[in-house]
Design a protein around this motif. Sequence first.
Motif, PDB file in Angstrom:
ATOM      1  N   ILE A 193       0.782  -1.241   0.000  1.00  0.00           N
ATOM      2  CA  ILE A 193       0.000   0.000   0.000  1.00  0.00           C
ATOM      3  C   ILE A 193       0.808   1.282   0.000  1.00  0.00           C
ATOM      4  O   ILE A 193       0.218   2.374  -0.033  1.00  0.00           O
ATOM      5  N   SER A 194       2.135   1.210   0.021  1.00  0.00           N
ATOM      6  CA  SER A 194       2.906   2.457   0.122  1.00  0.00           C
ATOM      7  C   SER A 194       2.765   3.334  -1.118  1.00  0.00           C
ATOM      8  O   SER A 194       2.999   4.542  -1.053  1.00  0.00           O
ATOM      9  N   GLY A 195       2.379   2.747  -2.246  1.00  0.00           N
ATOM     10  CA  GLY A 195       2.245   3.528  -3.469  1.00  0.00           C
ATOM     11  C   GLY A 195       0.943   4.288  -3.588  1.00  0.00           C
ATOM     12  O   GLY A 195       0.764   5.091  -4.521  1.00  0.00           O
ATOM     13  N   MET A 210     -13.154   4.406  -2.627  1.00  0.00           N
ATOM     14  CA  MET A 210     -12.817   3.402  -1.628  1.00  0.00           C
ATOM     15  C   MET A 210     -11.597   3.789  -0.798  1.00  0.00           C
ATOM     16  O   MET A 210     -11.350   3.219   0.260  1.00  0.00           O
ATOM     17  N   HIS A 211     -10.822   4.749  -1.289  1.00  0.00           N
ATOM     18  CA  HIS A 211      -9.640   5.212  -0.541  1.00  0.00           C
ATOM     19  C   HIS A 211     -10.123   6.283   0.424  1.00  0.00           C
ATOM     20  O   HIS A 211      -9.859   7.477   0.287  1.00  0.00           O
ATOM     21  N   LYS A 212     -10.854   5.804   1.431  1.00  0.00           N
ATOM     22  CA  LYS A 212     -11.611   6.651   2.346  1.00  0.00           C
ATOM     23  C   LYS A 212     -11.240   6.304   3.784  1.00  0.00           C
ATOM     24  O   LYS A 212     -11.312   5.141   4.178  1.00  0.00           O
ATOM     25  N   ALA A 213     -10.815   7.307   4.546  1.00  0.00           N
ATOM     26  CA  ALA A 213     -10.376   7.089   5.919  1.00  0.00           C
ATOM     27  C   ALA A 213     -11.431   7.598   6.893  1.00  0.00           C
ATOM     28  O   ALA A 213     -11.978   8.691   6.719  1.00  0.00           O
ATOM     29  N   ARG A 214     -11.680   6.803   7.903  1.00  0.00           N
ATOM     30  CA  ARG A 214     -12.654   7.195   8.914  1.00  0.00           C
ATOM     31  C   ARG A 214     -12.130   8.386   9.723  1.00  0.00           C
ATOM     32  O   ARG A 214     -10.925   8.485  10.001  1.00  0.00           O
ATOM     33  N   ALA A 215     -13.048   9.262  10.111  1.00  0.00           N
ATOM     34  CA  ALA A 215     -12.661  10.415  10.932  1.00  0.00           C
ATOM     35  C   ALA A 215     -12.285   9.948  12.338  1.00  0.00           C
ATOM     36  O   ALA A 215     -12.867   9.005  12.878  1.00  0.00           O
ATOM     37  N   LEU A 216     -11.295  10.604  12.924  1.00  0.00           N
ATOM     38  CA  LEU A 216     -10.876  10.325  14.294  1.00  0.00           C
ATOM     39  C   LEU A 216     -11.388  11.417  15.220  1.00  0.00           C
ATOM     40  O   LEU A 216     -11.443  12.597  14.853  1.00  0.00           O
ATOM     41  N   GLU A 294      -7.178   0.293   1.244  1.00  0.00           N
ATOM     42  CA  GLU A 294      -5.987  -0.344   1.801  1.00  0.00           C
ATOM     43  C   GLU A 294      -6.337  -1.676   2.455  1.00  0.00           C
ATOM     44  O   GLU A 294      -5.596  -2.663   2.323  1.00  0.00           O
ATOM     45  N   ALA A 295      -7.467  -1.723   3.149  1.00  0.00           N
ATOM     46  CA  ALA A 295      -7.901  -2.985   3.757  1.00  0.00           C
ATOM     47  C   ALA A 295      -8.137  -4.050   2.691  1.00  0.00           C
ATOM     48  O   ALA A 295      -7.744  -5.210   2.850  1.00  0.00           O
ATOM     49  N   ALA A 296      -8.768  -3.662   1.589  1.00  0.00           N
ATOM     50  CA  ALA A 296      -9.040  -4.609   0.505  1.00  0.00           C
ATOM     51  C   ALA A 296      -7.745  -5.116  -0.122  1.00  0.00           C
ATOM     52  O   ALA A 296      -7.616  -6.311  -0.425  1.00  0.00           O
ATOM     53  N   ILE A 297      -6.781  -4.240  -0.319  1.00  0.00           N
ATOM     54  CA  ILE A 297      -5.499  -4.652  -0.904  1.00  0.00           C
ATOM     55  C   ILE A 297      -4.764  -5.600   0.044  1.00  0.00           C
ATOM     56  O   ILE A 297      -4.213  -6.622  -0.382  1.00  0.00           O
ATOM     57  N   LEU A 298      -4.774  -5.287   1.329  1.00  0.00           N
ATOM     58  CA  LEU A 298      -4.123  -6.163   2.302  1.00  0.00           C
ATOM     59  C   LEU A 298      -4.837  -7.514   2.414  1.00  0.00           C
ATOM     60  O   LEU A 298      -4.226  -8.522   2.776  1.00  0.00           O
ATOM     61  N   GLN A 299      -6.122  -7.535   2.064  1.00  0.00           N
ATOM     62  CA  GLN A 299      -6.864  -8.795   2.023  1.00  0.00           C
ATOM     63  C   GLN A 299      -6.569  -9.574   0.745  1.00  0.00           C
ATOM     64  O   GLN A 299      -6.957 -10.735   0.626  1.00  0.00           O
ATOM     65  N   GLY A 300      -5.869  -8.943  -0.193  1.00  0.00           N
ATOM     66  CA  GLY A 300      -5.448  -9.630  -1.401  1.00  0.00           C
ATOM     67  C   GLY A 300      -6.186  -9.244  -2.660  1.00  0.00           C
ATOM     68  O   GLY A 300      -5.929  -9.820  -3.727  1.00  0.00           O
ATOM     69  N   PHE A 301      -7.086  -8.273  -2.583  1.00  0.00           N
ATOM     70  CA  PHE A 301      -7.800  -7.834  -3.774  1.00  0.00           C
ATOM     71  C   PHE A 301      -6.933  -6.866  -4.580  1.00  0.00           C
ATOM     72  O   PHE A 301      -6.160  -6.102  -4.004  1.00  0.00           O
ATOM     73  N   PRO A 302      -7.064  -6.879  -5.903  1.00  0.00           N
ATOM     74  CA  PRO A 302      -6.324  -5.901  -6.708  1.00  0.00           C
ATOM     75  C   PRO A 302      -6.837  -4.490  -6.462  1.00  0.00           C
ATOM     76  O   PRO A 302      -7.968  -4.293  -6.003  1.00  0.00           O
TER      77      PRO A 302
END
Length: 348
Positions: A193-195, A210-216, A294-302
Amino acid sequence: MARRISAIDLFCGVGGLSHGLMQAGLNVVAGFDIDPRCKYPFEKNIEAPFIEQDVRTVSKEQLELLWEPGSIRLLAGCAPCQPFSPYRRGIDTSSEPQWSLLGEFSRLVKESRPELVTMENVPRIASSKIFREFSDSLEEIGYEVSFKSCYGPEYGLPQERRRLVLIASRIGHIRVPGGSRKPEEFTTVRDAISGLPAVHQGTTHDLDSMHKARALSPLNLKRIKASRPGGTWHDWPTELLSPCHTRPSGATFKNVYARMEWDKPSPTITTMSYNFGTGRFGHPEQDRAITLREAAILQGFPENYQFVQPGEPVEFNPIGRMIGNAVPPAIAQAVGSALLAAVNQQAC
């Protein structure tokens, strides 16, 4: 002459298992699931029909109409694993309706007798009575059965996930493949995910919804800024601790409110991996939790896997659930390759 394998995916979700089988060269002809939200991603990415139907009502006749005539038939699936999840240790789950779904899988195998069967689930299920009954029932009707726990990084998955995989065959013994990667060859969070472009907490990238981060919250923003990759909340100043951190019952839960490390595979991606407070889901560098993409990519999805129709809202809870519940495609691809190699070897 090489023979084709046509696969039906029970409990297909968004298509993680199907995507991996397709990458291996299998023909996925349909997926069954009860979640209507999975219809678009399954049909868009797998290009096969999604059938919204409870597996309890699926019949042998339905399956036979879907498999490609003359092909080697594969019945595949991942029955919902919530009753067997390691996150629920100490809880009696035997009354939950998901317990019966592996039995329904067994029923469909007995009725339709496909040449091949594969099932994926959490490793803990191997010690359960229902899994032993499932495996024994396959052997009783002539299948040779192989199963093992598969460690994701050994298969190229950038995530420390373990899954139990079973292969059953009526056309000769086929072993569940082992992963070939050594620790120094594991795919890391950095590799995966670094790219991706940077995003701030509470925002969405303009080119990928989908490149969406939850608010803190203001407090959690202070906490993540005080967190280091691979560290724990023990690194924080006292004023940032919550009451549960100071109680004996909460002192051992160190892998929450924590950052991932760049140069290791990620922790297991759960249905709540977009939430900083539910695991080691803080981005290694940016002050936020990982995004849904990022979660989807780490799960192995393109990176281009589509989960929602263009113009539709991207909601954290349902999409996080779909990603966390998916079969990692990398493990599914290894299984599909092993099946195809065995079938083609027999055809020679």
